[in-house]
Design a protein around this motif. Structure first.
Motif, PDB file in Angstrom:
ATOM      1  N   TRP A 397      25.291  48.190 -23.993  1.00  0.00           N
ATOM      2  CA  TRP A 397      24.790  46.952 -24.610  1.00  0.00           C
ATOM      3  C   TRP A 397      23.272  47.034 -24.736  1.00  0.00           C
ATOM      4  N   ALA A 398      22.600  47.507 -23.690  1.00  0.00           N
ATOM      5  CA  ALA A 398      21.140  47.638 -23.726  1.00  0.00           C
ATOM      6  C   ALA A 398      20.707  48.714 -24.716  1.00  0.00           C
ATOM      7  N   ILE A 399      21.431  49.837 -24.759  1.00  0.00           N
ATOM      8  CA  ILE A 399      21.099  50.904 -25.702  1.00  0.00           C
ATOM      9  C   ILE A 399      21.212  50.397 -27.146  1.00  0.00           C
ATOM     10  N   GLY A 400      22.246  49.593 -27.403  1.00  0.00           N
ATOM     11  CA  GLY A 400      22.464  49.066 -28.746  1.00  0.00           C
ATOM     12  C   GLY A 400      21.415  48.072 -29.193  1.00  0.00           C
ATOM     13  N   ARG A 401      20.634  47.542 -28.260  1.00  0.00           N
ATOM     14  CA  ARG A 401      19.603  46.549 -28.606  1.00  0.00           C
ATOM     15  C   ARG A 401      18.199  47.028 -28.248  1.00  0.00           C
ATOM     16  N   ASP A 402      18.056  48.323 -28.094  1.00  0.00           N
ATOM     17  CA  ASP A 402      16.765  48.900 -27.715  1.00  0.00           C
ATOM     18  C   ASP A 402      15.895  49.091 -28.954  1.00  0.00           C
ATOM     19  N   PRO A 403      14.721  48.428 -29.038  1.00  0.00           N
ATOM     20  CA  PRO A 403      13.868  48.558 -30.220  1.00  0.00           C
ATOM     21  C   PRO A 403      13.290  49.956 -30.413  1.00  0.00           C
ATOM     22  N   SER A 404      13.298  50.785 -29.373  1.00  0.00           N
ATOM     23  CA  SER A 404      12.829  52.169 -29.542  1.00  0.00           C
ATOM     24  C   SER A 404      13.909  53.046 -30.170  1.00  0.00           C
ATOM     25  N   VAL A 405      15.135  52.527 -30.221  1.00  0.00           N
ATOM     26  CA  VAL A 405      16.254  53.274 -30.807  1.00  0.00           C
ATOM     27  C   VAL A 405      16.631  52.713 -32.174  1.00  0.00           C
ATOM     28  N   TRP A 406      16.591  51.386 -32.320  1.00  0.00           N
ATOM     29  CA  TRP A 406      17.039  50.706 -33.535  1.00  0.00           C
ATOM     30  C   TRP A 406      15.932  49.803 -34.093  1.00  0.00           C
ATOM     31  N   ASP A 407      15.784  49.767 -35.400  1.00  0.00           N
ATOM     32  CA  ASP A 407      14.892  48.805 -36.045  1.00  0.00           C
ATOM     33  C   ASP A 407      15.549  47.426 -36.042  1.00  0.00           C
ATOM     34  N   ASP A 408      14.753  46.393 -35.762  1.00  0.00           N
ATOM     35  CA  ASP A 408      15.278  45.011 -35.728  1.00  0.00           C
ATOM     36  C   ASP A 408      16.619  44.961 -35.000  1.00  0.00           C
ATOM     37  N   PRO A 409      16.662  45.358 -33.736  1.00  0.00           N
ATOM     38  CA  PRO A 409      17.940  45.556 -33.048  1.00  0.00           C
ATOM     39  C   PRO A 409      18.787  44.295 -32.876  1.00  0.00           C
ATOM     40  N   LYS A 410      18.184  43.115 -32.930  1.00  0.00           N
ATOM     41  CA  LYS A 410      18.957  41.886 -32.735  1.00  0.00           C
ATOM     42  C   LYS A 410      19.595  41.388 -34.028  1.00  0.00           C
ATOM     43  N   GLN A 411      19.218  42.007 -35.145  1.00  0.00           N
ATOM     44  CA  GLN A 411      19.739  41.575 -36.437  1.00  0.00           C
ATOM     45  C   GLN A 411      21.025  42.325 -36.794  1.00  0.00           C
ATOM     46  N   PHE A 412      21.964  41.601 -37.414  1.00  0.00           N
ATOM     47  CA  PHE A 412      23.206  42.205 -37.892  1.00  0.00           C
ATOM     48  C   PHE A 412      22.928  42.846 -39.251  1.00  0.00           C
ATOM     49  N   MET A 413      22.753  44.156 -39.256  1.00  0.00           N
ATOM     50  CA  MET A 413      22.356  44.889 -40.459  1.00  0.00           C
ATOM     51  C   MET A 413      23.237  46.132 -40.638  1.00  0.00           C
ATOM     52  N   PRO A 414      24.445  45.964 -41.175  1.00  0.00           N
ATOM     53  CA  PRO A 414      25.321  47.135 -41.386  1.00  0.00           C
ATOM     54  C   PRO A 414      24.679  48.205 -42.247  1.00  0.00           C
ATOM     55  N   GLU A 415      23.755  47.802 -43.124  1.00  0.00           N
ATOM     56  CA  GLU A 415      23.111  48.756 -44.021  1.00  0.00           C
ATOM     57  C   GLU A 415      22.363  49.851 -43.273  1.00  0.00           C
ATOM     58  N   ARG A 416      22.024  49.609 -42.019  1.00  0.00           N
ATOM     59  CA  ARG A 416      21.300  50.630 -41.254  1.00  0.00           C
ATOM     60  C   ARG A 416      22.116  51.925 -41.137  1.00  0.00           C
ATOM     61  N   PHE A 417      23.444  51.825 -41.304  1.00  0.00           N
ATOM     62  CA  PHE A 417      24.298  53.006 -41.172  1.00  0.00           C
ATOM     63  C   PHE A 417      24.552  53.707 -42.505  1.00  0.00           C
ATOM     64  N   SER A 418      23.988  53.165 -43.588  1.00  0.00           N
ATOM     65  CA  SER A 418      24.246  53.768 -44.902  1.00  0.00           C
ATOM     66  C   SER A 418      23.519  55.090 -45.081  1.00  0.00           C
ATOM     67  N   SER A 419      22.431  55.285 -44.362  1.00  0.00           N
ATOM     68  CA  SER A 419      21.634  56.511 -44.519  1.00  0.00           C
ATOM     69  C   SER A 419      21.694  57.415 -43.292  1.00  0.00           C
ATOM     70  N   THR A 420      22.719  57.222 -42.456  1.00  0.00           N
ATOM     71  CA  THR A 420      22.854  58.039 -41.249  1.00  0.00           C
ATOM     72  C   THR A 420      24.318  58.378 -41.017  1.00  0.00           C
ATOM     73  N   GLU A 421      24.545  59.472 -40.337  1.00  0.00           N
ATOM     74  CA  GLU A 421      25.910  59.901 -40.013  1.00  0.00           C
ATOM     75  C   GLU A 421      26.325  59.447 -38.614  1.00  0.00           C
ATOM     76  N   ILE A 422      25.533  58.601 -37.990  1.00  0.00           N
ATOM     77  CA  ILE A 422      25.857  58.132 -36.630  1.00  0.00           C
ATOM     78  C   ILE A 422      27.233  57.483 -36.613  1.00  0.00           C
TER      79      ILE A 422
END
Length: 498
Positions: A397-422
């Motif tokens: 849960w903490a990793i998923g909301r870490d600002p050093s890992v994700w941009d705007d981590p508290k926002q629901f932004m599915p588009e963040r996965f459009s340019s990554t294979e994660i």
């Protein structure tokens, strides 16, 4: 110099060398930092009712590798992808044991459970059975038609609310769908109707197991109290587990009697039939007791986590109408009007897949995963020493909301996965809601199919609006914690035919 003097000198140099080496090791491998523990109780009071959030807050102060004292138990909390990879992949042989909560000892479940037992030979047998007999692509493909029927029944049920203009409790509807979907995959039968109380009975038992297993229990902090069970937690768990074990045992007995009847020529193409065949071999791979407890693991974990993830996804989409509109457009373009939704459609729906990933990032079903344990001292990050028998928690849960890992981590932004294979299948440690390494959740293949196809069915056939004039900005998105994470307030929305 006589021999005695030489021997004493060599001994002195040897002792000094050992002292220097020990000092260097002590300096290079120290305990991870953490909050100062109180006498006896340690840091228990700092956990609160949402321990994943409390531990995430503490990690901001003490770092991604943190030590807390919970009664007599030393707990190491990991809150970074890099260290999670070291624990779950690079050194998973050292961290693959389990800390056993006292409630999991109910009916000796910890000794038989694929989720909790040590990674020894029998565990490897059960894991292989999960991969080949329960969750293989061939097995899931062969039972797809049974799950298809559940989707039709879900659409019919929601259509009734649509016709009446009434609000639907999405969590309840999804729970019944997932319950019957998994029960058909395992047993070739429905266990509940949308209009009956049977679904609620299963829900009460399954949620009861997850809540009791995850609720702080003083016995886990002070094992000397185990014989007293002061909170009655183990007694409650025994009641829940006994109900499900008795139910599964009845299904096995019924199937065994069927196999000996005149209708034996009819074969069930389900998991139960496959496991019974393994039980009936001359040198059986599994016992009846092991099959019962395997069903307990897979049934409880699969239904609870899958249904809660779908409810969270629906809540986020209702709360973000532009995302809801975008995924509906994708569904309409990818699926013909007269087509039945099937598993193969998932590959044609990249935005839907991104929505599921984003939901699992923000709302992982197991926010601290299932606890790991060290059998011996282990060095971590090249500078910390994890003591023997320490509990190790991965705060996904903490990793998923870490600002050093994700941009705007508290926002629901599915588009963040459009340019990554994660992806969430255990290779990308930024997103490991199902764990990783040898103890990754065995039910991931079925969960992956079920979450996507049920969510797609709800979105393809219906538009959704909040009930009682509630505005999206006023939605309650708070969490309630058991061993898994649920939405505190049920999501109720009015379906409209598209």
């Amino acid at each position: 110099m006589d021999q005695l003097t030489l021997l004493l000198l060599i001994s002195f140099i040897f002792i000094i060398s050992l002292f220097i080496l020990h000092s260097r090791i002590s300096q290079s491998a120290k305990s991870p930092p953490g909050p100062r523990p109180l006498p006896i109780i340690g840091n228990i009071l700092e956990l609160g009712t949402l321990p994943h959030q409390s531990l995430a807050n503490l990690s901001r102060t003490y770092g991604p590798v943190m030590s807390v004292k919970l009664g007599r138990t030393t707990t190491i909390v990991i809150s970074s992808p890099k260290v999670a990879k070291e624990v779950l992949q690079e050194k998973d042989h050292a961290f693959c044991f389990r800390t056993i909560p006292d409630t999991i000892r109910a009916l000796d479940h910890d000794k038989i459970s694929v989720a909790w037992m040590p990674p020894m030979s029998q565990w490897r047998v059960l894991k292989r059975i999960c991969a080949t007999e329960v969750f293989s692509s061939q097995r899931l493909n062969s039972t797809q038609s049974l799950r298809q029927r559940q989707l039709k029944e879900l659409v019919h049920h929601v259509s009734e609310f649509c016709r009446k203009g009434e609000a639907l409790d999405i969590g309840d509807a999804v729970f019944t769908t997932v319950l019957n979907s998994i029960s058909n995959t395992f047993f070739s039968l429905d266990l509940a109707l949308y209009t009956s109380d049977k679904s609620q009975e299963f829900k009460d038992v399954i949620r009861g197991i997850m809540e009791v297993a995850g609720r702080p229990n003083i016995v886990d902090f002070f094992p000397v109290l185990r014989v007293l069970d002061p909170q009655g937690a183990r007694a409650k768990m025994i009641g829940y587990v006994a109900k499900l074990i008795a139910f599964f045992d009845g299904l096995i007995e019924e199937r065994l009697q069927f196999r000996g009847s005149e209708m034996e020529s009819k074969r069930f193409n389900d998991v139960l039939d496959s496991l019974i065949q393994l039980m009936m071999q001359e040198n059986p791979q599994v016992s009846r007791s092991q099959v019962l407890h395997l069903f307990l693991d897979l049934f409880v974990g699969g239904i609870d986590t899958t249904s809660s993830t779908i409810e969270w996804a629906m809540a986020e989409l209702v709360r973000n109408p532009e995302k809801l509109k975008k995924v509906k457009e994708e569904l309409k373009q990818a699926i013909n009007e007269d087509e039945q939704l099937e598993d193969f459609h998932i590959s044609k729906l990249p935005f839907l897949r991104a929505i599921v990933k984003e939901t699992l990032r923000l709302h992982p079903s197991f926010p601290l995963l299932v606890p790991h344990k060290t059998e011996d001292e282990v060095q971590l990050c090249g500078c910390f020493m994890v003591p023997k028998n320490a509990q190790v928690l991965i705060n996904v849960w903490a990793i998923g909301r870490d600002p050093s890992v994700w941009d705007d981590p508290k926002q629901f932004m599915p588009e963040r996965f459009s340019s990554t294979e994660i992806d969430f299948k255990g290779h990308d440690f930024e997103l490991i809601p199902f764990g990783a390494g040898r103890r990754i959740c065995p039910g991931l293949p079925l969960a992956n199919r079920t979450i996507h196809i049920v969510l797609a069915s709800l979105l393809y056939h219906f538009d959704w609006k909040l009930a009682d004039g509630l505005k999206v900005e006023d939605m309650d998105m708070s969490e309630t914690y058991g061993i898994s994470l649920h939405k505190a307030m049920p999501l109720k929305a009015i379906p409209k035919q598209t």
